[in-house]
Design a protein around this motif. Structure first.
Motif, PDB file in Angstrom:
ATOM      1  N   ASN A 333      -9.417  11.691  47.878  1.00  0.00           N
ATOM      2  CA  ASN A 333      -8.755  12.814  48.527  1.00  0.00           C
ATOM      3  C   ASN A 333      -7.568  13.262  47.677  1.00  0.00           C
ATOM      4  O   ASN A 333      -6.404  12.998  47.987  1.00  0.00           O
ATOM      5  CB  ASN A 333      -8.295  12.396  49.929  1.00  0.00           C
ATOM      6  N   LEU A 334      -7.864  13.930  46.572  1.00  0.00           N
ATOM      7  CA  LEU A 334      -6.861  14.322  45.590  1.00  0.00           C
ATOM      8  C   LEU A 334      -6.980  15.800  45.269  1.00  0.00           C
ATOM      9  O   LEU A 334      -8.092  16.340  45.191  1.00  0.00           O
ATOM     10  CB  LEU A 334      -7.042  13.518  44.298  1.00  0.00           C
ATOM     11  N   PHE A 335      -5.854  16.464  45.068  1.00  0.00           N
ATOM     12  CA  PHE A 335      -5.885  17.845  44.596  1.00  0.00           C
ATOM     13  C   PHE A 335      -6.659  17.915  43.281  1.00  0.00           C
ATOM     14  O   PHE A 335      -6.553  16.999  42.465  1.00  0.00           O
ATOM     15  CB  PHE A 335      -4.457  18.358  44.352  1.00  0.00           C
ATOM     16  N   PRO A 336      -7.459  18.995  43.045  1.00  0.00           N
ATOM     17  CA  PRO A 336      -7.583  20.183  43.883  1.00  0.00           C
ATOM     18  C   PRO A 336      -8.672  20.117  44.957  1.00  0.00           C
ATOM     19  O   PRO A 336      -8.762  21.031  45.771  1.00  0.00           O
ATOM     20  CB  PRO A 336      -7.915  21.269  42.862  1.00  0.00           C
ATOM     21  N   SER A 337      -9.474  19.050  44.990  1.00  0.00           N
ATOM     22  CA  SER A 337     -10.509  18.970  46.021  1.00  0.00           C
ATOM     23  C   SER A 337      -9.951  18.509  47.360  1.00  0.00           C
ATOM     24  O   SER A 337     -10.479  18.864  48.418  1.00  0.00           O
ATOM     25  CB  SER A 337     -11.632  18.013  45.580  1.00  0.00           C
ATOM     26  N   GLY A 338      -8.880  17.696  47.329  1.00  0.00           N
ATOM     27  CA  GLY A 338      -8.271  17.166  48.549  1.00  0.00           C
ATOM     28  C   GLY A 338      -6.826  17.592  48.665  1.00  0.00           C
ATOM     29  O   GLY A 338      -6.440  18.662  48.187  1.00  0.00           O
ATOM     30  N   ASP A 339      -5.988  16.720  49.291  1.00  0.00           N
ATOM     31  CA  ASP A 339      -4.591  17.109  49.527  1.00  0.00           C
ATOM     32  C   ASP A 339      -3.584  16.014  49.180  1.00  0.00           C
ATOM     33  O   ASP A 339      -2.444  16.060  49.612  1.00  0.00           O
ATOM     34  CB  ASP A 339      -4.402  17.558  50.976  1.00  0.00           C
ATOM     35  N   ARG A 340      -3.987  15.010  48.381  1.00  0.00           N
ATOM     36  CA  ARG A 340      -3.073  13.939  47.968  1.00  0.00           C
ATOM     37  C   ARG A 340      -2.933  13.937  46.450  1.00  0.00           C
ATOM     38  O   ARG A 340      -3.606  14.690  45.746  1.00  0.00           O
ATOM     39  CB  ARG A 340      -3.588  12.574  48.447  1.00  0.00           C
ATOM     40  N   ASP A 376     -16.688  -8.186  38.204  1.00  0.00           N
ATOM     41  CA  ASP A 376     -15.491  -9.002  38.452  1.00  0.00           C
ATOM     42  C   ASP A 376     -14.318  -8.114  38.853  1.00  0.00           C
ATOM     43  O   ASP A 376     -13.562  -8.437  39.769  1.00  0.00           O
ATOM     44  CB  ASP A 376     -15.120  -9.808  37.203  1.00  0.00           C
ATOM     45  N   GLN A 377     -14.159  -6.988  38.160  1.00  0.00           N
ATOM     46  CA  GLN A 377     -13.051  -6.086  38.457  1.00  0.00           C
ATOM     47  C   GLN A 377     -13.227  -5.417  39.819  1.00  0.00           C
ATOM     48  O   GLN A 377     -12.266  -5.260  40.580  1.00  0.00           O
ATOM     49  CB  GLN A 377     -12.932  -5.030  37.360  1.00  0.00           C
ATOM     50  N   VAL A 378     -14.442  -5.026  40.121  1.00  0.00           N
ATOM     51  CA  VAL A 378     -14.716  -4.353  41.393  1.00  0.00           C
ATOM     52  C   VAL A 378     -14.531  -5.312  42.560  1.00  0.00           C
ATOM     53  O   VAL A 378     -13.947  -4.976  43.593  1.00  0.00           O
ATOM     54  CB  VAL A 378     -16.130  -3.741  41.377  1.00  0.00           C
ATOM     55  N   ASN A 379     -15.002  -6.543  42.408  1.00  0.00           N
ATOM     56  CA  ASN A 379     -14.890  -7.521  43.497  1.00  0.00           C
ATOM     57  C   ASN A 379     -13.443  -7.921  43.774  1.00  0.00           C
ATOM     58  O   ASN A 379     -13.112  -8.341  44.891  1.00  0.00           O
ATOM     59  CB  ASN A 379     -15.711  -8.767  43.172  1.00  0.00           C
ATOM     60  N   ALA A 380     -12.571  -7.780  42.763  1.00  0.00           N
ATOM     61  CA  ALA A 380     -11.173  -8.161  42.940  1.00  0.00           C
ATOM     62  C   ALA A 380     -10.349  -7.088  43.639  1.00  0.00           C
ATOM     63  O   ALA A 380      -9.191  -7.316  43.977  1.00  0.00           O
ATOM     64  CB  ALA A 380     -10.550  -8.475  41.578  1.00  0.00           C
ATOM     65  N   ALA A 381     -10.938  -5.926  43.857  1.00  0.00           N
ATOM     66  CA  ALA A 381     -10.190  -4.791  44.401  1.00  0.00           C
ATOM     67  C   ALA A 381     -10.412  -4.643  45.896  1.00  0.00           C
ATOM     68  O   ALA A 381     -11.321  -5.251  46.486  1.00  0.00           O
ATOM     69  CB  ALA A 381     -10.618  -3.514  43.689  1.00  0.00           C
ATOM     70  N   GLN A 382      -9.569  -3.827  46.519  1.00  0.00           N
ATOM     71  CA  GLN A 382      -9.764  -3.468  47.925  1.00  0.00           C
ATOM     72  C   GLN A 382      -9.135  -2.109  48.197  1.00  0.00           C
ATOM     73  O   GLN A 382      -8.135  -1.735  47.570  1.00  0.00           O
ATOM     74  CB  GLN A 382      -9.162  -4.518  48.849  1.00  0.00           C
ATOM     75  N   VAL A 383      -9.731  -1.373  49.121  1.00  0.00           N
ATOM     76  CA  VAL A 383      -9.193  -0.079  49.525  1.00  0.00           C
ATOM     77  C   VAL A 383      -8.060  -0.326  50.518  1.00  0.00           C
ATOM     78  O   VAL A 383      -8.253  -0.966  51.551  1.00  0.00           O
ATOM     79  CB  VAL A 383     -10.287   0.798  50.162  1.00  0.00           C
ATOM     80  N   LEU A 384      -6.880   0.209  50.217  1.00  0.00           N
ATOM     81  CA  LEU A 384      -5.697  -0.012  51.052  1.00  0.00           C
ATOM     82  C   LEU A 384      -5.334   1.216  51.892  1.00  0.00           C
ATOM     83  O   LEU A 384      -4.469   1.115  52.762  1.00  0.00           O
ATOM     84  CB  LEU A 384      -4.509  -0.402  50.171  1.00  0.00           C
ATOM     85  N   ASP A 385      -5.979   2.346  51.625  1.00  0.00           N
ATOM     86  CA  ASP A 385      -5.745   3.555  52.420  1.00  0.00           C
ATOM     87  C   ASP A 385      -7.028   4.371  52.429  1.00  0.00           C
ATOM     88  O   ASP A 385      -7.343   5.065  51.457  1.00  0.00           O
ATOM     89  CB  ASP A 385      -4.592   4.374  51.835  1.00  0.00           C
ATOM     90  N   ALA A 386      -7.752   4.295  53.528  1.00  0.00           N
ATOM     91  CA  ALA A 386      -9.051   4.961  53.632  1.00  0.00           C
ATOM     92  C   ALA A 386      -8.934   6.469  53.796  1.00  0.00           C
ATOM     93  O   ALA A 386      -9.941   7.171  53.767  1.00  0.00           O
ATOM     94  CB  ALA A 386      -9.849   4.375  54.800  1.00  0.00           C
ATOM     95  N   GLN A 387      -7.694   6.971  53.975  1.00  0.00           N
ATOM     96  CA  GLN A 387      -7.514   8.417  53.989  1.00  0.00           C
ATOM     97  C   GLN A 387      -7.464   8.983  52.569  1.00  0.00           C
ATOM     98  O   GLN A 387      -7.731  10.166  52.358  1.00  0.00           O
ATOM     99  CB  GLN A 387      -6.223   8.780  54.731  1.00  0.00           C
ATOM    100  N   VAL A 388      -7.127   8.145  51.613  1.00  0.00           N
ATOM    101  CA  VAL A 388      -7.055   8.573  50.216  1.00  0.00           C
ATOM    102  C   VAL A 388      -8.355   8.247  49.489  1.00  0.00           C
ATOM    103  O   VAL A 388      -8.886   9.066  48.738  1.00  0.00           O
ATOM    104  CB  VAL A 388      -5.860   7.917  49.506  1.00  0.00           C
TER     105      VAL A 388
END
Length: 598
Positions: A333-340, A376-388
């Motif tokens: 959700n990032l400009f210009p397609s989104g608003d963050r 390995d990199q993907v498994n170590a990550a997590q989404v912390l804001d599902a609005q973004v």
């Protein structure tokens, strides 16, 4: 341990343990050809390094690591890279390497004229020749502004020594408060928005000057999902940055720490002989395409990623981009397609978190510069804001970040960014209003008597690689002033130019072949009826083959623009947009030859 975005970590091994698994030993280092020679040349080379205060054993017993630095006083996106180079040097020394900083063409996007795209291949050549002609065993690249990422990497790919890309990072967010309401402001995207409101009479000069003074309030690249962040994310998806590196803001302390880790890690890569050709595969490029679509990335990626793939011998076409665009929705959700903005993306988990969401579309066994695989990199990550960073079933847009159009107006293809376009214009038929040059077009936009309405299709030609020259970002044609005052904020616009990744609107770009070399765009006349059908991937002018042929017989190419210098070389050797606009003599994966040392 290496920190990813916002507290997530992954283990890497920056300092190698020299075992039988190591593929290089000291005597095999490339720099030894310069410094270990027993003759007069070796004597002279060692002598000159000691002239600078280094010890003999420094150049004899350590790998020499180049730091390609695109810093410049006229590149605000890179204003902090002098300091980051010091952080990289610290990491190199900690790991037992010998750092050497090599300045390269900066290509500050806003101030370089006529366009940085004219010089992307120049930068690629410069990087290749710097690394080829000097005793470099590995390289850390400091870059990030739009063309600097593909340009430096193209050169590094052709040289094919161990390479880490250290992204410049994005600028800080801004807020615009009016009538008590706060509004997020992003560089580039809002430049066009506020300028249109000023042209329409909705902003006065004092308010515009206030915005001018604070919209870009810190060093770093554009904080929207423009070309800069698109390309650094692509570099990360290719496995060429440390995990999470492309999401860290330029002024965050984590950025300095990441730069130090780049310096530390490149020394290990030299001993492991971990080069771009051993890391980056077709699967890596498929990951990059998926990331581009999920981010709602810049249409400029269509030119750059094809050129980058070509330097490694990976066959990538516009059809591959279109196929991925049909599968992967826009989730960031990032400009210009989104608003963050990108700072919000960093706090939300950054690129590793987004890649975790789109894991079904990724080739997760690809290796990375961190010494691990993408899984390995993907498994170590997590989404912390599902609005973004949205889940797959809640996309920002299902229209797609990129669609490839073909038809009698674009036989070799054209691109559009549906997620940043107006839904009502994705299927549109209208009358063409044709301009042969940007000055002609700009003058017409201020004409209150211009014969056009909201259904008119604005067409700009002679703006492609050869014609402009350099394929500038003229594709986001301005709305005529009289229509702005009527409330019109979007029209269908066609060109053989590019568009800034920060911009938005229903703009068909990269029409190929371009008008200057006789593409069908050269034959269009004001009043012709043009049809756009994005779902059907069709761009068509309502002319018969016989009518087009008659016009072609009467068409005469314009005289070459350049009579000398690099621009002349560019016009003679640049390929068309659908092939990546690389030079024809630099395409392919033939490696740069080693220099003779005598």
């Amino acid at each position: 341990m290496l920190a990813l975005t916002h507290g997530v970590t992954i283990r890497i091994n920056p300092i190698p343990v020299l075992t039988l698994a190591s593929t290089k030993i000291l005597s095999e280092l490339r720099s030894r050809r310069w410094f270990a020679d027993a003759g007069m040349r070796g004597f002279a080379h060692r002598q000159r390094m000691q002239q600078q205060g280094w010890r003999r054993e420094d150049v004899m017993d350590r790998p020499m690591i180049a730091i390609i630095n695109t810093w410049s006083d006229l590149s605000p996106c890179h204003a902090h890279l002098r300091e980051r180079a010091e952080s990289v040097k610290k990491g190199i020394l900690m790991a037992g390497g010998y750092p050497v900083e090599l300045p390269a063409m900066s290509l500050g996007e806003v101030l370089v004229k006529p366009t940085t795209m004219l010089y992307r291949n120049f930068l690629a050549m410069e990087v290749e020749e710097l690394l080829r002609s000097l005793p470099c065993d590995g390289v850390v690249i400091l870059a990030g502004c739009d063309k600097t990422t593909p340009g430096t990497l193209m050169g590094a790919f052709s040289m094919d020594i161990p390479t880490i890309f250290c992204p410049a990072g994005t600028m800080l967010n801004d807020r615009y408060v009016k009538d008590g309401v706060a509004r997020t402001v992003g560089a580039g995207t809002h430049t066009r928005m506020f300028w249109d409101e000023y042209q329409a009479g909705n902003l006065d000069a004092a308010e515009l000057q206030h915005l001018e003074s604070r919209m870009t309030r810190a060093p770093g690249t554009c904080n929207t999902m423009g070309t800069a962040s698109t390309m650094t994310a692509i570099a990360e998806a290719l496995g060429l940055t440390l995990p999470g590196a492309s999401s860290i803001p330029a002024m965050d302390s984590a950025h300095s720490r990441m730069a130090t880790s780049c310096g530390e890690r490149i020394v290990g890569m030299v001993w492991e002989d971990l080069r771009p050709s051993t890391l980056v595969t077709r699967g890596s490029f498929q990951n990059a395409l998926a990331v581009q679509m999920a981010l709602g990335g810049s249409t400029n990626a269509a030119v750059h990623i094809i050129a980058m793939a070509g330097r490694l011998g990976v066959d990538l076409t516009l059809d591959d981009l279109d196929a991925m665009g049909r599968q992967v929705p826009v989730l960031a959700n990032l400009f210009p397609s989104g608003d963050r903005l990108m700072e919000d993306f960093y706090y939300a988990g950054g690129l590793p978190a987004l890649m975790q969401v789109i894991a079904p579309f990724l080739s997760l066994n690809e290796r990375t510069v961190a010494g691990c695989t993408m899984v390995d990199q993907v498994n170590a990550a997590q989404v912390l804001d599902a609005q973004v960073i949205r889940p797959l079933d809640q996309p920002v847009s299902t229209a797609g970040a990129l669609a490839v159009l073909k038809g009698n107006l674009a036989p070799d293809g054209a691109v559009i960014k549906p997620s940043a376009a107006s839904d009502n214009l994705l299927r549109h038929t209208g009358r063409a209003l044709v301009f042969d040059s940007q000055p002609q077009m700009l003058a017409a936009m201020a004409d209150e008597t211009l014969d056009c309405d909201e259904n008119t299709i604005l067409v700009l030609r002679n703006a492609g690689p050869v014609g402009a020259p350099g394929m500038p970002e003229w594709g986001n044609l301005p709305i005529p002033k009289k229509l702005l005052r009527q409330g019109v904020r979007d029209m269908l616009r066609l060109s053989d130019a590019r568009m800034s990744g920060t911009h938005y609107g229903t703009c068909v770009l990269h029409i190929s072949p371009e008008s200057a070399v006789g593409g069908p765009l050269a034959l269009i006349q004001t009043g012709d009826v043009i049809e756009l059908d994005v779902p059907a991937r069709r761009l068509h002018v309502q002319l018969t083959p016989e009518q087009l042929q008659a016009r072609r017989a009467a068409w005469k190419p314009a005289d070459a623009v350049a009579t000398r210098g690099f621009t002349r070389l560019y016009q003679q050797h640049v390929t068309q947009a659908h092939l990546g606009c690389d030079f024809d003599f630099l395409q392919g994966n033939a490696k740069s030859p080693e220099p003779v040392i005598y």
